[in-house]
Design an enzyme around this catalytic site. Structure first.
Site, PDB file in Angstrom:
ATOM      1  CB  CYS A   2      -0.999   0.120   1.329  1.00 21.18           C
ATOM      2  SG  CYS A   2      -1.800  -1.503   1.616  1.00 21.18           S
ATOM      3  NE  ARG A  27       4.296   1.763  -1.579  1.00 26.49           N
ATOM      4  CZ  ARG A  27       5.359   1.430  -0.935  1.00 26.49           C
ATOM      5  NH1 ARG A  27       6.475   2.133  -1.149  1.00 26.49           N
ATOM      6  NH2 ARG A  27       5.294   0.904   0.285  1.00 26.49           N
ATOM      7  CD1 TRP A  75      -1.782  -4.960  -4.390  1.00 22.64           C
ATOM      8  CD2 TRP A  75      -1.501  -6.395  -2.786  1.00 22.64           C
ATOM      9  NE1 TRP A  75      -1.691  -6.455  -4.881  1.00 22.64           N
ATOM     10  CE2 TRP A  75      -1.339  -7.342  -3.895  1.00 22.64           C
ATOM     11  CE3 TRP A  75      -1.157  -6.945  -1.503  1.00 22.64           C
ATOM     12  CZ2 TRP A  75      -0.945  -8.442  -3.829  1.00 22.64           C
ATOM     13  CZ3 TRP A  75      -1.069  -8.496  -1.380  1.00 22.64           C
ATOM     14  CH2 TRP A  75      -0.772  -9.064  -2.633  1.00 22.64           C
ATOM     15  CG  ASN A 101       2.169   0.530   3.885  1.00 24.18           C
ATOM     16  OD1 ASN A 101       1.760  -0.667   3.614  1.00 24.18           O
ATOM     17  ND2 ASN A 101       3.320   1.114   3.390  1.00 24.18           N
ATOM     18  N   GLY A 102       0.674  -1.769   6.119  1.00 28.24           N
ATOM     19  CA  GLY A 102       0.967  -2.827   6.996  1.00 28.24           C
ATOM     20  C   GLY A 102      -0.101  -3.673   7.596  1.00 28.24           C
ATOM     21  CD  GLU A 481      15.487 -11.307 -11.913  1.00 29.74           C
ATOM     22  OE1 GLU A 481      14.918 -10.136 -12.216  1.00 29.74           O
ATOM     23  OE2 GLU A 481      15.150 -11.959 -10.994  1.00 29.74           O
ATOM     24  CE  LYS A 485      12.801  -9.274 -13.643  1.00 27.58           C
ATOM     25  NZ  LYS A 485      12.237  -8.906 -12.413  1.00 27.58           N
ATOM     26  CD  GLU A 488       8.541 -10.035 -11.925  1.00 27.75           C
ATOM     27  OE1 GLU A 488       8.193  -9.867 -10.636  1.00 27.75           O
ATOM     28  OE2 GLU A 488       9.900  -9.583 -12.247  1.00 27.75           O
ATOM     29  CG  HIS A 504      17.767 -36.230 -12.316  1.00 28.63           C
ATOM     30  ND1 HIS A 504      18.209 -37.343 -11.689  1.00 28.63           N
ATOM     31  CD2 HIS A 504      18.848 -35.670 -12.626  1.00 28.63           C
ATOM     32  CE1 HIS A 504      19.633 -37.455 -11.944  1.00 28.63           C
ATOM     33  NE2 HIS A 504      20.087 -36.385 -12.387  1.00 28.63           N
ATOM     34  CE  LYS A 603      10.442  -1.387  -7.857  1.00 26.38           C
ATOM     35  NZ  LYS A 603      10.896  -2.206  -8.865  1.00 26.38           N
TER      36      LYS A 603
END
Length: 608
Positions: A2, A27, A75, A101-102, A481, A485, A488, A504, A603
């Site tokens: 948030c 964010r 969020w 926020n939290g 990575e 990328k 997402e 395997h 973010k």
């Protein structure tokens, strides 16, 4: 996650709040709202979905009158993304409005207590308990009321609070969640991210955990957790708003990919002097390093993948055992850590909740801590014994690019520094790697220039369902990575595998037409990787190879190849990552995805 903003001054508050919230859109959020005090009442506006909905509802803030207010992008955590759950939340008597926020961990018991006392709840959120606690404890003293309220809260929070009886004052509180106070002239601000402030001021104060501040147009007063007044230094932000704008690019992500040569130069250049790696901010010399028996690297997401590269580099060069742990696992698994452990914590924002908790856990067990972060004076930077800043500049797109590559660059510097301090590298090899690190920015620009047809490859190979990345050693670390990328921002299923693991089980998923992206830049294992390419080709896979410029052997097996410039194999991870970032970007573009703000992502993950 948030985002929160606050303003008090002589101008209309709502436009300032909406502008700040726009800067925080990256964010991640699913609703937004503002509350503004005009001295007689607190006016509130909230909207589900994009911030533009709130702008439309308030006529870009013109319909809400008042010069003091707070704003929020939410969020969803407690409760669905609805208008009733959007912040700000009001007390029953209308005297208080709160943004948060939290997470308030003890909200359930507080909610039950407040309901039993007659308070009525209008949302499913944990935040609403704060508004009602403020009403419960209010005795006419704003500061004392806030202090009593926060003493009842458990968890993490950055709070912004307005009270109708104090029309020009905003209270803001910080505990384990990012919060910055902006210092203006005749007006002052707060926000969860400096990006929301720098169009108005570049002078800021960073609050520490447990501190809270009273903000009026002409004065900022900061208090400790007991309510005693304390002094805080003012920090000047040395990058401008232009650095956070798109600069002609269609998306922030593309801009930030193209900024990487300069970002890497900013990371590396101050630390390479007269033929030596110089880490002025790190007090880890030979004596301290000889006391270190093992290193633990912890991080989340892309920062974790940078740590995977760091493990290979440190073990290869410094010959110190390295363990890499996802922070959300490390904090809960009773790790074997003591005073002979060096914990390296990696985070772009410096506010990642799980990483912060892991640092605290390891420090309690005696470990020395070193942070690799981008944001100066962030929580992780403050609580660590040593800090190496990446100096990458602001990164707005949710999917990190230059944040990741500059973290890898810092690990390259750190590994070579450790090896030299411990006397575990020859003078000749040290010089080779020193020069190689200095040349990374130029090699990355060359990697961009070599691959101006990546968009065409994205059109040709744009996968519809699933694909795989394979590599060995550092190439495997780069695969992790590259795969993240792609998934997402394009929402396509992608997995990264150590190429030697194909037999395997993974090879059962290779079928006709399946795309496999094979990273083959680690020279010592190139021939083995070629064998793996043959294995997947024999089962009908299409192969997009990634190899060093001038390597013609891969052309015999790969359907198409991305080339990167000749680079020492220990340093090739950064230049080989950049064209794969571009590939992910163009695949997402082909699929019509919201590239800078991918769905369900944020973010900075400041809660568990």
């Amino acid at each position: 996650m948030c985002g929160i903003v606050g303003y008090t001054g002589s101008s209309s508050a709502a436009p300032y709040l909406l502008d700040g919230l726009k800067r925080l859109e990256y964010r991640g959020y699913d609703s937004a709202g503002i509350a503004v005090s005009d001295g007689e009442k607190i006016s509130q506006a909230r909207a589900k979905g994009r911030l533009q909905n709130l702008c439309d509802e308030t006529n870009d803030g013109k319909s809400i009158v008042g010069t003091c207010g707070i704003g929020h992008t939410r969020w969803a955590t407690h409760g669905a993304p609805t208008k009733s759950n959007a912040h700000p939340h009001m007390s029953n008597d209308g005297k208080f409005a709160v943004v948060h926020n939290g997470i308030i961990e003890n909200f359930a018991e507080l909610r039950e207590e407040l309901i039993s006392e007659g308070f009525v709840f209008h949302s499913e959120t944990d935040t609403e308990v704060v508004a009602h606690l403020l009403e419960k404890y209010y005795d006419g003293d704003f500061k004392r009321t806030v202090l009593k309220t926060i003493n009842r809260l458990e968890g993490s929070y950055a709070l912004g609070i307005v009270c109708i009886d104090f029309p020009n004052e905003v209270m803001t509180v910080k505990l384990a969640s990012p919060l910055i106070v902006g210092v203006g002239v005749g007006e002052n601000f707060f926000a969860s991210d400096v990006t929301a402030l720098i169009s108005h001021t570049r002078n800021v104060m960073y609050l520490d955990d447990g501190e809270f501040a009273s903000i009026t147009p002409d004065k900022i007063t900061v208090y400790d957790c007991m309510g005693a007044e304390i002094s805080k230094k003012i920090t000047h932000i040395n990058w401008s708003m232009e650095a956070a704008e798109k600069g002609g690019y269609d998306h922030f992500m593309l801009k930030e990919i193209m900024e990487q040569p300069n970002a890497l130069k900013a990371t590396i250049e101050p630390r390479v002097k007269d033929g030596k790696i110089v880490l002025d901010d790190v007090k880890l010399g030979a004596a301290e390093l000889k006391n270190i028996r093992n290193i633990v690297i912890t991080a989340c997401g892309s920062a974790y993948h940078a740590g995977c590269v760091g493990k290979y580099l440190i073990e290869e060069l410094a010959r110190i055992p390295v363990q890499i742990d996802v922070a959300s696992e490390l904090r809960y698994r009773n790790p074997i850590i003591d005073e002979h452990t060096l914990l390296i914590a990696v985070s772009q924002s410096g506010e990642t909740a799980d990483t912060i908790a892991s640092i605290k856990e390891c420090k309690a067990r005696g470990a020395r801590t070193l942070a690799i972060v981008n944001v100066v004076d962030s929580t992780i930077a403050k609580i660590s014994d040593d800090v190496l800043y990446t100096w990458a500049g602001p990164e707005i797109a949710v999917a990190t690019t230059k944040g990741y590559t500059t973290q890898v660059a810092v690990f390259s510097l750190l590994a070579l520094y450790f090896a030299d301090e411990l006397g575990r590298i020859s003078e000749e090899r040290y010089k080779e790697l020193y020069n190689g690190i200095r040349n990374i920015p130029e090699r990355c620009q060359r990697a961009i220039d070599l691959n101006n047809k990546v968009r065409d490859l994205a059109k040709k190979y744009s996968p519809k369902d699933s694909l795989f990345f394979i590599g060995r050693n550092l190439d495997y670390a780069a695969c992790l990575e590259a795969s993240l990328k792609l998934k997402e921002i394009s929402y396509i299923h992608s997995e990264a595998y150590a190429a030697g693991e194909l037999k395997h089980g993974t090879i059962a998923l290779i079928e006709e037409g399946r795309l496999v992206i094979a990273l083959a830049c680690y020279h010592d294992l190139f021939d083995k990787l070629m064998g793996n390419i043959k294995e997947v080709k024999a089962r009908g896979a299409r192969v997009l190879g990634v190899a060093v410029e001038g390597n013609r052997k891969i052309l015999a097996e790969a359907d198409d190849t991305i080339f990167i410039p000749e680079t020492d194999q220990l340093l090739s991870t950064i230049p080989e990552t950049i064209p794969l970032q571009l590939f992910a970007y163009y695949v997402a573009l082909e699929n019509g995805c919201d590239i800078d703000k991918p769905k369900n992502l944020a973010k900075s993950v400041t809660v568990e």
